[in-house]
Scaffold this motif. Structure first.
Motif, PDB file in Angstrom:
ATOM      1  N   LEU A 154      40.508  42.978  32.572  1.00 61.80           N
ATOM      2  CA  LEU A 154      40.012  42.410  31.318  1.00 61.80           C
ATOM      3  C   LEU A 154      38.815  41.501  31.564  1.00 61.80           C
ATOM      4  O   LEU A 154      37.855  41.507  30.793  1.00 61.80           O
ATOM      5  N   LEU A 155      38.874  40.733  32.652  1.00 62.75           N
ATOM      6  CA  LEU A 155      37.713  39.903  32.999  1.00 62.75           C
ATOM      7  C   LEU A 155      36.512  40.782  33.333  1.00 62.75           C
ATOM      8  O   LEU A 155      35.379  40.473  32.950  1.00 62.75           O
ATOM      9  N   ALA A 156      36.771  41.861  34.056  1.00 56.73           N
ATOM     10  CA  ALA A 156      35.677  42.770  34.426  1.00 56.73           C
ATOM     11  C   ALA A 156      35.093  43.445  33.192  1.00 56.73           C
ATOM     12  O   ALA A 156      33.869  43.574  33.066  1.00 56.73           O
ATOM     13  N   LYS A 157      35.949  43.872  32.276  1.00 53.56           N
ATOM     14  CA  LYS A 157      35.472  44.525  31.050  1.00 53.56           C
ATOM     15  C   LYS A 157      34.620  43.557  30.233  1.00 53.56           C
ATOM     16  O   LYS A 157      33.645  43.957  29.577  1.00 53.56           O
ATOM     17  N   ALA A 158      34.950  42.280  30.306  1.00 54.58           N
ATOM     18  CA  ALA A 158      34.190  41.252  29.591  1.00 54.58           C
ATOM     19  C   ALA A 158      32.894  40.894  30.311  1.00 54.58           C
ATOM     20  O   ALA A 158      32.115  40.064  29.815  1.00 54.58           O
ATOM     21  N   GLY A 159      32.654  41.506  31.474  1.00 49.76           N
ATOM     22  CA  GLY A 159      31.428  41.248  32.229  1.00 49.76           C
ATOM     23  C   GLY A 159      31.450  39.979  33.041  1.00 49.76           C
ATOM     24  O   GLY A 159      30.420  39.563  33.586  1.00 49.76           O
ATOM     25  N   LEU A 160      32.618  39.371  33.173  1.00 44.85           N
ATOM     26  CA  LEU A 160      32.702  38.061  33.813  1.00 44.85           C
ATOM     27  C   LEU A 160      32.846  38.129  35.327  1.00 44.85           C
ATOM     28  O   LEU A 160      32.749  37.103  36.007  1.00 44.85           O
ATOM     29  N   LEU A 161      33.077  39.328  35.850  1.00 45.34           N
ATOM     30  CA  LEU A 161      33.196  39.484  37.304  1.00 45.34           C
ATOM     31  C   LEU A 161      31.960  40.115  37.931  1.00 45.34           C
ATOM     32  O   LEU A 161      31.928  40.315  39.149  1.00 45.34           O
ATOM     33  N   ASP A 162      30.951  40.404  37.135  1.00 46.30           N
ATOM     34  CA  ASP A 162      29.723  41.001  37.675  1.00 46.30           C
ATOM     35  C   ASP A 162      29.122  40.090  38.746  1.00 46.30           C
ATOM     36  O   ASP A 162      28.991  38.874  38.541  1.00 46.30           O
ATOM     37  N   ASP A 163      28.799  40.692  39.883  1.00 45.22           N
ATOM     38  CA  ASP A 163      28.179  39.977  41.011  1.00 45.22           C
ATOM     39  C   ASP A 163      29.083  38.883  41.572  1.00 45.22           C
ATOM     40  O   ASP A 163      28.603  37.909  42.162  1.00 45.22           O
ATOM     41  N   LYS A 164      30.391  39.046  41.389  1.00 46.58           N
ATOM     42  CA  LYS A 164      31.360  38.107  41.942  1.00 46.58           C
ATOM     43  C   LYS A 164      32.383  38.849  42.796  1.00 46.58           C
ATOM     44  O   LYS A 164      32.557  40.056  42.673  1.00 46.58           O
ATOM     45  N   ARG A 165      33.066  38.091  43.638  1.00 44.10           N
ATOM     46  CA  ARG A 165      34.190  38.633  44.386  1.00 44.10           C
ATOM     47  C   ARG A 165      35.441  38.490  43.534  1.00 44.10           C
ATOM     48  O   ARG A 165      35.577  37.529  42.774  1.00 44.10           O
ATOM     49  N   ALA A 166      36.358  39.433  43.672  1.00 45.27           N
ATOM     50  CA  ALA A 166      37.591  39.384  42.889  1.00 45.27           C
ATOM     51  C   ALA A 166      38.656  40.207  43.595  1.00 45.27           C
ATOM     52  O   ALA A 166      38.373  40.963  44.518  1.00 45.27           O
ATOM     53  N   THR A 167      39.891  40.046  43.125  1.00 49.26           N
ATOM     54  CA  THR A 167      40.976  40.874  43.635  1.00 49.26           C
ATOM     55  C   THR A 167      41.926  41.212  42.502  1.00 49.26           C
ATOM     56  O   THR A 167      41.835  40.669  41.395  1.00 49.26           O
ATOM     57  N   THR A 168      42.853  42.119  42.790  1.00 43.48           N
ATOM     58  CA  THR A 168      43.849  42.547  41.819  1.00 43.48           C
ATOM     59  C   THR A 168      45.024  43.137  42.593  1.00 43.48           C
ATOM     60  O   THR A 168      45.073  43.051  43.825  1.00 43.48           O
ATOM     61  N   HIS A 169      45.970  43.729  41.904  1.00 46.73           N
ATOM     62  CA  HIS A 169      47.122  44.356  42.550  1.00 46.73           C
ATOM     63  C   HIS A 169      46.649  45.410  43.544  1.00 46.73           C
ATOM     64  O   HIS A 169      45.699  46.149  43.269  1.00 46.73           O
ATOM     65  N   TRP A 170      47.320  45.500  44.686  1.00 45.41           N
ATOM     66  CA  TRP A 170      46.871  46.416  45.741  1.00 45.41           C
ATOM     67  C   TRP A 170      46.786  47.871  45.275  1.00 45.41           C
ATOM     68  O   TRP A 170      45.938  48.636  45.747  1.00 45.41           O
ATOM     69  N   MET A 171      47.618  48.251  44.312  1.00 43.32           N
ATOM     70  CA  MET A 171      47.582  49.628  43.822  1.00 43.32           C
ATOM     71  C   MET A 171      46.342  49.911  42.983  1.00 43.32           C
ATOM     72  O   MET A 171      46.005  51.081  42.756  1.00 43.32           O
ATOM     73  N   VAL A 184      35.240  43.866  45.125  1.00 46.31           N
ATOM     74  CA  VAL A 184      36.699  43.794  45.073  1.00 46.31           C
ATOM     75  C   VAL A 184      37.261  43.647  46.485  1.00 46.31           C
ATOM     76  O   VAL A 184      36.988  44.467  47.361  1.00 46.31           O
ATOM     77  N   LEU A 185      38.041  42.596  46.683  1.00 45.23           N
ATOM     78  CA  LEU A 185      38.615  42.303  47.991  1.00 45.23           C
ATOM     79  C   LEU A 185      40.088  42.704  48.035  1.00 45.23           C
ATOM     80  O   LEU A 185      40.815  42.521  47.058  1.00 45.23           O
ATOM     81  N   SER A 186      40.506  43.226  49.178  1.00 45.74           N
ATOM     82  CA  SER A 186      41.907  43.602  49.362  1.00 45.74           C
ATOM     83  C   SER A 186      42.545  42.712  50.424  1.00 45.74           C
ATOM     84  O   SER A 186      41.859  41.967  51.135  1.00 45.74           O
ATOM     85  N   ASN A 187      43.860  42.785  50.517  1.00 46.82           N
ATOM     86  CA  ASN A 187      44.623  42.019  51.513  1.00 46.82           C
ATOM     87  C   ASN A 187      44.367  40.517  51.409  1.00 46.82           C
ATOM     88  O   ASN A 187      44.237  39.825  52.414  1.00 46.82           O
ATOM     89  N   ILE A 188      44.266  40.042  50.179  1.00 45.17           N
ATOM     90  CA  ILE A 188      44.064  38.619  49.924  1.00 45.17           C
ATOM     91  C   ILE A 188      44.814  38.273  48.641  1.00 45.17           C
ATOM     92  O   ILE A 188      44.880  39.091  47.725  1.00 45.17           O
ATOM     93  N   ALA A 217      45.957  38.548  43.199  1.00 47.09           N
ATOM     94  CA  ALA A 217      46.499  39.883  43.415  1.00 47.09           C
ATOM     95  C   ALA A 217      47.728  40.101  42.534  1.00 47.09           C
ATOM     96  O   ALA A 217      47.884  39.461  41.497  1.00 47.09           O
ATOM     97  N   GLY A 218      48.620  40.996  42.955  1.00 43.70           N
ATOM     98  CA  GLY A 218      49.686  41.429  42.071  1.00 43.70           C
ATOM     99  C   GLY A 218      50.844  40.478  41.880  1.00 43.70           C
ATOM    100  O   GLY A 218      51.327  39.855  42.815  1.00 43.70           O
ATOM    101  N   ILE A 219      51.256  40.350  40.659  1.00 45.15           N
ATOM    102  CA  ILE A 219      52.499  39.748  40.185  1.00 45.15           C
ATOM    103  C   ILE A 219      52.797  38.386  40.809  1.00 45.15           C
ATOM    104  O   ILE A 219      52.379  37.365  40.292  1.00 45.15           O
ATOM    105  N   SER A 220      53.506  38.341  41.939  1.00 47.26           N
ATOM    106  CA  SER A 220      53.897  37.049  42.517  1.00 47.26           C
ATOM    107  C   SER A 220      52.711  36.262  43.057  1.00 47.26           C
ATOM    108  O   SER A 220      52.804  35.047  43.243  1.00 47.26           O
ATOM    109  N   ALA A 221      51.577  36.930  43.285  1.00 48.08           N
ATOM    110  CA  ALA A 221      50.382  36.224  43.764  1.00 48.08           C
ATOM    111  C   ALA A 221      49.895  35.194  42.749  1.00 48.08           C
ATOM    112  O   ALA A 221      49.195  34.249  43.108  1.00 48.08           O
ATOM    113  N   GLY A 222      50.273  35.365  41.490  1.00 43.83           N
ATOM    114  CA  GLY A 222      49.905  34.383  40.479  1.00 43.83           C
ATOM    115  C   GLY A 222      50.520  33.018  40.745  1.00 43.83           C
ATOM    116  O   GLY A 222      49.956  31.986  40.373  1.00 43.83           O
ATOM    117  N   ILE A 223      51.665  33.004  41.426  1.00 41.37           N
ATOM    118  CA  ILE A 223      52.284  31.736  41.801  1.00 41.37           C
ATOM    119  C   ILE A 223      51.420  31.034  42.833  1.00 41.37           C
ATOM    120  O   ILE A 223      51.138  29.832  42.722  1.00 41.37           O
TER     121      ILE A 223
END
Length: 199
Positions: A116-133, A147-151, A163-169
């Motif tokens: 949703l952040l990416a669709k809003a254009g807010l991640l352009d030219d930034k590093r980000a992560t999400t669920h590994w899948m 997009v960064l993985s393993n973080i 990243a995914g689910i529990s990473a929000g904690i």
């Protein structure tokens, strides 16, 4: 130190439960060890303010609608099927997220909330992560994002993704440490009986 931050947790149908419940728990139980003040006031908001049905059927009544919500200092966008399959196609939601970016001190995502952040254009030219899948999908759909993985989380200042689910904690504990102190973050970890090595 700012006495209190108003936190808005965005809710929608098919939101992943721990994506919003994890940050809610972390931020709502955090307190100043000296004054016992609560640095964060955590509220929930949905598009129309009506009850939402999260993943696996949990029903939640938001505090606010987009129209009635106050200006939040921190906005957290969780993920789940409802984020990257439903709300990503909702221009009202995308416009609201863009508006929150203009007013908030921190705009954070959990799991596929990054879409949703990416669709809003807010991640352009930034590093980000999400669920590994969803790492490859996010990169393919939004090539301007690194997009960064393993973080577990990526802090870009105004924008923080996790990243995914529990990473929000972990991301939320990081925000406690960033905005308040290491001491208060560790106190929150101890109260939650969370793994101290994961913040």
């Amino acid at each position: 130190m700012k006495k209190q931050w108003l936190v808005g947790l965005f809710l929608f149908n098919e939101v992943e439960v721990l994506d919003f419940a994890g940050p809610f728990e972390v931020l709502s139980i955090t307190e100043d060890p000296e004054t016992k003040d609560k640095p964060f006031q955590v509220m929930t908001v949905s598009e129309d303010g009506r009850q939402i049905k999260a993943r696996n059927g949990l029903k939640v009544q938001p505090d606010y609608s987009f129209e009635t919500a106050p200006i939040f200092d921190i906005v957290i966008i969780p993920g789940g099927y409802g984020a990257d399959h439903i709300e990503i196609n909702n221009p009202v939601v995308i416009n609201w997220i863009q508006a929150q970016s203009m007013h908030s001190e921190i705009l954070a995502s959990v799991c596929t909330g990054a879409f949703l952040l990416a669709k809003a254009g807010l991640l352009d030219d930034k590093r980000a992560t999400t669920h590994w899948m969803d790492i490859e999908i996010l990169q393919r759909k939004f090539p301007k994002v690194t997009v960064l993985s393993n973080i577990k989380y990526v802090d870009e200042g105004h924008i923080v993704t996790s990243a995914g689910i529990s990473a929000g904690i972990q991301m939320s504990l990081h925000l406690v440490r960033r905005l308040l102190s290491e001491e208060i973050a560790l106190q929150t970890v101890k109260r939650m009986e969370y793994d101290i090595t994961k913040i």
